[in-house]
Scaffold this active site. Structure first.
Site, PDB file in Angstrom:
ATOM      1  N   ASP A 528      -8.809 -36.581   5.947  1.00  0.00           N
ATOM      2  CA  ASP A 528      -8.882 -36.138   7.341  1.00  0.00           C
ATOM      3  C   ASP A 528      -8.408 -34.687   7.386  1.00  0.00           C
ATOM      4  OD1 ASP A 528      -8.390 -35.598  10.004  1.00  0.00           O
ATOM      5  OD2 ASP A 528      -7.566 -37.601  10.460  1.00  0.00           O
ATOM      6  N   HIS A 529      -9.333 -33.809   7.667  1.00  0.00           N
ATOM      7  CA  HIS A 529      -9.010 -32.377   7.574  1.00  0.00           C
ATOM      8  C   HIS A 529      -8.069 -31.918   8.686  1.00  0.00           C
ATOM      9  CE1 HIS A 529      -9.253 -28.625   5.730  1.00  0.00           C
ATOM     10  NE2 HIS A 529     -10.550 -28.387   5.738  1.00  0.00           N
TER      11      HIS A 529
END
Ligand code: COA
Length: 556
Positions: A528-529
């Site tokens: 999850d950036h």
């Protein structure tokens, strides 16, 4: 053929109105009185009809423009006899039919359907209580309309209740509701004034569309026998009412005309809500404010957009009729399949994914693993690559704790977990399941091998307890026993990373002097950036690769 201007007619006293909808495009053929634009004042909206039959050559306004009487809103080429009499020509050049005076000063909305006929106009009337079959002084238990609502003939205006029955008093007119003259609890009898309405009236053709004006009595047959000519699809209305049972509301047919008052349209515009997607709960599926609000709320809930999540309202996929291509069979989704599909979609829509790839050299690890075969047989446990992966990931998570988190967007907090539980994706006949191994960092390889085999078997046998599928910090999804060279796994949100494992293969690896045959294990790390950046992603996947490449590091 001559080109003529389309002008805004007398607006019934309103100075300036806003164009809220353009109903025709260049090249469209229109009949006289076909609606061209919808304009709205702060009190009401109304469609401006075409001054004649012909083809639209230009629309010179756009939605949001303010216009006033006499403004040119477009041009059209008149069809038929271009050489009409001078009088006729004058009339046309003056714009919309001169007799149409949309009442934009009075509260309410001019009725869209049926389209105004020749010589039509707008008139203020009062709807009164018809003959109530001998009943008198019955109390109103509900007012079914609001000021500004658009109602059709027979739409319920109020509901009354006697000691024997509840009945709706239907509207004798199609038009816009103005002032409401009664209140809940008030007792009414025949002739009692209920609401003021603005209606479209036909002066020239003698078509009767409702009761007489304010001071007139309703016709004997009262409420429902004035329906001919209505454009809306109706429930059957044949008995003299008042005792009219509530209609069962069916969903509107796709493509059906939207029925909503100006205030509701305005609200929908403010929320960016598509009225075509909203099911009206008002009379005859009329969309009311509550419907718009409920729709917006449901969209927020579905998308998880309450306070911070970045869900998105995407249009659904329209399915073709597959049977046109060949024989098809349909079967119901299992609950698990449906839940998995929803979880995948939620994760995919909420999480900005990045996936990084790495090949881990597991030649030595495999030698070690195979050397454990005899020991495993003694213990009754099969040592597969999975326990090594679990151990390597737990060690890597301890070293890079920025991956052992969840994001609480609502509270704008990062939840840092002080434990390392790892989920393993298990393929079962019923679909994908993810049992969770707790405290992986505190367990040895044999323990992990035994526990993962046991949980995988429980998953296949549908024996997993809910607690055994909860609390993971990270997930491993191994397709190594199946095949493939790489894939992009979807983060199992609210975790922030997942490791995909593909099938190990012998590859020539350059050692500085020559190519050596090495067993390489393809790893795919999705994260999850929002929670972790690319540098950390690179660090984690390299670290896992290094740990698998040199198991001694797991001891450090
Ligand atoms: N490369 C090459 N071979 C591999 C491998 C890899 N990455 N991973 C496992 N294998 C081998 C194993 O060594 C074993 O071979 P062996 O019998 O010769 O020793 C064989 O493949 C089968 O292993 P498996 O029984 O699958 O055990 P596992 O511990 O590797 O995996 C599960 C256990 C539960 C992960 C696995 O059975 C499973 O269900 N995988 C599917 C995961 C899934 O559905 N993911 C969803 C993606 S959306």
């Amino acid at each position: 053929m001559s080109e003529q201007e389309i002008k805004v007619p007398d607006l019934g006293g309103a100075d300036e109105v806003e164009v809220i909808e353009i109903l025709v495009s260049k090249g469209d053929s229109v009949e006289e009185e076909d609606p061209i634009l919808t304009v709205e004042s702060d009190k009401a909206s109304v469609e401006l009809p075409s001054p004649g039959a012909g083809k639209i050559t230009k629309i010179t306004v756009k939605v949001g423009d303010k216009v006033k009487e006499g403004d040119v809103v477009g041009m059209m080429e008149a069809s038929g006899d271009a050489g009409g009499s001078d009088d006729e020509k004058d009339t046309k050049e003056a714009g919309f039919s001169k007799s149409v005076k949309p009442d934009l000063k009075s509260e309410g909305k001019a009725k869209k359907e049926p389209a105004p006929k020749k010589n039509t106009g707008f008139r203020l009337v009062t709807a009164k209580v018809p003959a109530l079959d001998g009943l008198e002084h019955v109390p109103i238990i509900e007012i079914n309309v609001n000021e500004g609502d658009e109602v059709g003939v027979d739409d319920p205006l109020v509901t009354v209740e006697s000691d024997k029955a509840t009945m709706e008093i239907p509207s004798p007119y199609a038009g816009a509701v103005g002032k409401i003259l009664v209140s809940e609890g008030e007792r009414i009898s025949e002739g009692h004034e209920l609401v003021e309405m603005t209606i479209v009236e036909d002066n020239g053709q003698g078509e009767e569309i409702g009761w007489e004006d304010t001071c007139s009595e309703p016709p004997e047959s009262s409420i429902s026998d004035k329906q001919e000519g209505k454009a809306e699809t109706e429930r059957n209305s044949e008995e003299p009412k008042p005792a009219q049972p509530s209609a069962t509301h069916e969903p509107p047919t796709p493509g059906a005309k939207i029925h909503a008052g100006p205030a509701v349209r305005k609200l929908a515009r403010e929320f960016g809500a598509d009225l075509a997607r909203i099911k009206g709960s008002g009379p005859k599926f009329r969309i009311i404010k509550d419907d718009v609000q409920a729709f917006v709320k449901s969209q927020l809930r579905q998308d998880g957009t309450v306070a911070g999540d970045s869900g998105s309202s995407i249009p659904g996929v329209k399915l073709p009729d597959f049977s046109q291509f060949g024989e098809v069979k349909r079967e119901a989704m299992s609950r698990m399949m449906f839940a998995t599909a929803n979880n995948m979609q939620r994760s995919w829509l909420n999480v900005p994914h990045v996936t990084q790839f790495e090949d881990a050299d597991i030649t030595d690890m495999e030698d070690f693993r195979k050397a454990q075969k005899a020991a495993g047989e003694k213990k009754g446990v099969k040592m597969t690559p999975l326990p090594f992966l679990l151990k390597a990931c737990a060690t890597a998570l301890a070293e890079l704790p920025q991956f052992n988190v969840s994001l609480d967007m609502e509270r704008k907090e990062v939840v840092r977990k002080q434990f390392i539980h790892i989920g393993i994706a298990v393929d079962t006949p019923n679909g994908l399941m993810v049992p969770v191994i707790r405290d992986v960092d505190k367990k040895g390889l044999w323990e992990l091998a035994a526990e993962s085999a046991e949980l995988a078997q429980k998953a296949r046998d549908k024996q997993l307890k809910p607690a055994e599928t909860q609390g993971a910090c990270f997930t491993i999804t191994s397709l190594g026993g199946i095949g493939g060279t790489a894939f992009t796994p979807i983060v199992n949100t609210p975790e922030v990373a997942i490791l995909g494992v593909s099938k190990a293969a012998m590859k020539p690896v350059w050692d500085g002097k020559g190519f050596q045959p090495r067993l390489m294990l393809p790893l795919s790390l999705s994260y999850d950036h929002r929670a972790v950046n690319g540098v950390d992603g690179g660090k984690l996947i390299s670290l896992i690769g290094d740990l698998l490449g040199d198991l001694r590091r797991l001891l450090l």
